[in-house]
Motif scaffolding. Sequence first.
Motif, PDB file in Angstrom:
ATOM      1  N   ALA A 126     -39.404 -50.598  24.263  1.00  0.00           N
ATOM      2  CA  ALA A 126     -38.741 -51.767  24.868  1.00  0.00           C
ATOM      3  C   ALA A 126     -37.374 -51.246  25.306  1.00  0.00           C
ATOM      4  O   ALA A 126     -36.498 -50.987  24.471  1.00  0.00           O
ATOM      5  N   PHE A 127     -37.234 -51.003  26.609  1.00  0.00           N
ATOM      6  CA  PHE A 127     -36.007 -50.387  27.110  1.00  0.00           C
ATOM      7  C   PHE A 127     -34.817 -51.334  26.949  1.00  0.00           C
ATOM      8  O   PHE A 127     -34.962 -52.561  27.075  1.00  0.00           O
ATOM      9  N   ALA A 128     -33.657 -50.727  26.720  1.00  0.00           N
ATOM     10  CA  ALA A 128     -32.474 -51.512  26.329  1.00  0.00           C
ATOM     11  C   ALA A 128     -31.757 -52.163  27.495  1.00  0.00           C
ATOM     12  O   ALA A 128     -30.982 -53.101  27.313  1.00  0.00           O
ATOM     13  N   ASP A 129     -31.962 -51.667  28.717  1.00  0.00           N
ATOM     14  CA  ASP A 129     -31.087 -52.150  29.799  1.00  0.00           C
ATOM     15  C   ASP A 129     -31.776 -51.956  31.139  1.00  0.00           C
ATOM     16  O   ASP A 129     -31.292 -51.256  32.025  1.00  0.00           O
ATOM     17  N   GLU A 130     -32.931 -52.593  31.313  1.00  0.00           N
ATOM     18  CA  GLU A 130     -33.659 -52.442  32.578  1.00  0.00           C
ATOM     19  C   GLU A 130     -32.962 -53.220  33.681  1.00  0.00           C
ATOM     20  O   GLU A 130     -32.798 -52.731  34.796  1.00  0.00           O
ATOM     21  N   GLU A 131     -32.494 -54.418  33.376  1.00  0.00           N
ATOM     22  CA  GLU A 131     -31.961 -55.269  34.448  1.00  0.00           C
ATOM     23  C   GLU A 131     -30.652 -54.735  35.018  1.00  0.00           C
ATOM     24  O   GLU A 131     -30.330 -54.979  36.177  1.00  0.00           O
ATOM     25  N   GLY A 132     -29.876 -54.052  34.200  1.00  0.00           N
ATOM     26  CA  GLY A 132     -28.611 -53.534  34.720  1.00  0.00           C
ATOM     27  C   GLY A 132     -27.681 -54.652  35.157  1.00  0.00           C
ATOM     28  O   GLY A 132     -26.815 -54.487  36.008  1.00  0.00           O
ATOM     29  N   VAL A 133     -27.864 -55.837  34.571  1.00  0.00           N
ATOM     30  CA  VAL A 133     -27.058 -57.008  34.984  1.00  0.00           C
ATOM     31  C   VAL A 133     -25.661 -56.937  34.392  1.00  0.00           C
ATOM     32  O   VAL A 133     -24.665 -57.226  35.044  1.00  0.00           O
TER      33      VAL A 133
END
Length: 417
Positions: A126-133
């Motif tokens: 479960a990747f920690a920061d896909e959205e990069g928001v």
Amino acid sequence: MFASEAYPGSAGWVMARLDALAAFTDEPGRITRLAFSPSLDSANAELIGWMRAAGMTARIDAAGNVVGRYEGLQPDRPALLLGSHLDTVRNGGRYDGALGVVAALAVVERLAKAGERLPFAIEIVAFADEEGVRFGGTVLGSWALAGRIPEGWRERVDGDGVRAEDAVRAFGVDPDEVPAASRAADPPFAYVELHIEQGPILEQENCGLGIVTAIAGASRLLVTVAGQAGHAGTVPMALRRDALVAASECVLAVDRLSRDKGAVGTVGHLRVEPDAVNVIPGRVRFSVDIRSGDDAERKILLAEIRKAFDAIAVARGVGLAVEITSDTSAVPCAPVVVEAIGDVLADMGLPRLELASGAGHDGIAISSIAPIGMIFLRCVGGVSHDPAEAVGVDDVALGIEALERVCRRLGETSTCL
Ligand code: HGY
Ligand code: MN
Ligand code: MN
């Protein structure tokens, strides 16, 4: 074949867990789980509990990703990596990312309940920061796992002025240890992600699942327009250097030029200072998100947009600065994985509907260390990045079934991957 009662690993079991994850948010009443946030920390803990209950080992890696492992019969063989992300956009939906993580867990649940182990381990991330928001682009997450940590990530600042380095440290990640998350030296033999389509094609074609052929490239900018604040009642129009009027012309330029190029351009964030009804806006910061399946076209569009911005700045007498916060090239999915997914869908009596992804995904980073593939799942109205995001439980049943079959299929061919 696709019963959806809530037995372990069923579609109902997945939907129940997606509803449970939706409760983890930093904004009550809507789903907002940004990178390195308290709600993501809680969601990760919940997931780790589910993974361990399914007979997996589970941990948070050195970059804040959750990594679970279900051992195979040959522990030394490279693993197959499944997964997606648990971080969301602000006021997001409950299926973007989480579906891929929980559906992968359902595959392991089914194997574990049957007492079965494949020849290779299955790892779920479960990747920690896909959205990069939060920081204008993915600061760690899948890039760290791929061993390609973005330059200067520590100094990125979020909307509250928090530096990325301080945010990850507060999350329990040691910034100096992040490189240890890299799997470049012992990569998985393939990465497969199930994800909602976030577009209308599968619904238009009346298909539950589709095969992703490529992931579009994307450029993200943060633009600062500096004008002159002033009294809304006394400064003549001819003397104004109104930052918001100039920014508004920039927003229209992004829209016009993107349409002309057949690309997509979005201004999704805009902040006005001092943001008062009777003050001429002195400073405006806004984001630009440009996507295209053709990298050369995207670069040309980017240059045209910046040229238009400069002309607007001169005409309006304002300062304008552009920071590129993220720039990723389009990535093709690996033919061997695309073919395996296609064969599986055909075996299931489903059409081999191939489509490219306009949305970005963690597979972009992982493609630098392993062959990647994605299975798209129909979402209602193509809506995503919105609470109205919805999927059908029978499509979820198809998705789990397809994912499990792809694991087996890739295992048969993994020696040549
Ligand atoms: O923005 C995207 O394309 C993805 O949802 N992060
Ligand atoms: Mn996503
Ligand atoms: Mn998303």
